[in-house]
Write an enzyme that holds these catalytic residues in place. Structure first.
Site: not given
Length: 357
Positions: A52, A142, A183, A225
């Site tokens: 990762r 977010k 979002e 978003k």
């Protein structure tokens, strides 16, 4: 005048304005450990931290690519990771004038009293986590809410619960110095037409901004978003110009001019399709009080991931592919993308039904 009384107002406004710089966009690299595991599995790479880290390092150190980005959304693990040379990823981004951000929600759970609709979790210790993320260098956050279109969906309960959840998260983030990305993603799953998607998008966004105002959120310190307004995944396709017109009109009807920028999610579109649609929005000749840009995950990474395939000898080629996608989307934010970056891998659909990450 906003009723926002937090101490970070000037900083929030400055950072949000920078994130919305014309010609720049956002790399969404905030996939959960499980989701990035699926991506790695698609190229036969084991889901361990070293792999990762290698993927994120490939992206964050791509020569010349970061000039097209104003921010990168990180997963908590990545916020504290370092490059193979021992340099924190946050420092690498900051030195390239890219603002680090952080995913703060904890995924969705079923909303009781609905037919499979969801609400987002993650309020436990959110304020304390935001303080820690700010100390670590993050300057925006977010939170993803998920809604779906169906015979009776989204329900009023789902719309209100998700709007209020987004607003509650928003004020907590701002009070702790983090610009927030609002979002409310409306999934493309279904056979609805583009007009239905536009109507639902307008209803959801109107509810979100009512809730944000009720919570005294500083809109100048936020970005939106949203999904693009498209037909359902099981419906006939339409041209980028149609998507651009429907999307911009829906936003003009609902998003206050105080919001500096709107950064679209790709929603499972192919890399090339997402770029063409963004370009069409910016070419649509009406007054747009906010910048229209990108906050893409799969639509910036997929062909890069396939080119890399977990092999060190492919890093250079993969970084070239990533640079090409960043440049293409930068051009699209200015309405200047001419197409042609979408051969092969970039034209593959990335749609996943009921997408979770």
């Amino acid at each position: 005048m906003s009723a926002f009384v937090g101490k970070y107002a000037d900083e929030l406004i400055k950072n949000a304005k920078y994130i919305a710089t014309p010609g720049k966009g956002i790399l969404a690299a905030d996939e959960s450990t499980g989701t990035i595991g699926k991506r790695l599995a698609s190229i036969n790479v084991e889901n361990i931290e070293a792999n990762r880290q290698a993927l994120r390092e490939l992206l964050f150190t791509s020569p010349n690519a970061l000039q097209y980005l104003s921010g990168v959304i990180l997963f908590e693990e990545t916020l504290y990771q370092k490059s193979s040379e021992g340099k924190p990823f946050v420092e690498i981004l900051q030195e390239n004038n890219v603002i680090p951000g952080i995913k703060v929600d904890k995924g969705v759970v079923e909303l009781a009293g609905t037919d499979g609709e969801t609400t987002t979790q993650g309020f436990d210790s959110l304020g304390a986590r935001c303080q820690q993320y700010y100390k670590a260098g993050a300057r925006f956050a977010k939170w993803r809410a998920v809604l779906k279109i169906g015979p009776n969906e989204p329900s009023e309960l789902s719309i209100q619960q998700n709007a209020q959840g987004l607003a509650r998260y928003a004020i907590i983030c701002q009070e702790n110095g983090l610009v927030l990305f609002v979002e409310p993603e409306i999934l493309t799953d279904g056979s609805h037409d583009i007009a239905k998607c536009a109507a639902v998008t307008e209803t959801v966004l109107a509810a979100c901004y009512k809730a944000l105002n009720d919570q005294h959120v500083l809109l100048e310190g936020t970005l939106l978003k949203p999904n693009m307004v498209t037909p359902g995944s099981d419906s006939p396709k339409v041209s980028p110009e149609v998507i651009g017109e429907y999307t911009v009109n829906a936003l003009r009807r609902t998003v206050p001019a105080a919001v500096p920028g709107i950064v679209f999610l790709s929603g499972g579109q192919s890399e090339e399709q997402a770029t063409l649609n963004l370009n069409a929005m910016n070419k649509f000749d009406v007054v747009k009080p906010w910048t229209l840009s990108f906050s893409f995950g799969r639509a910036l990474q997929q062909s890069t991931l396939k080119t890399w395939s977990g092999k060190k000898e492919n890093v250079g080629k993969a970084q070239d592919v990533f640079l090409a996608r960043c440049k293409a989307n930068s051009e699209a934010t200015l309405g200047k993308y001419g197409g042609g970056s979408g051969t092969g891998l970039a034209s593959e659909s990335l749609h996943v039904k009921d997408y979770k990450y």
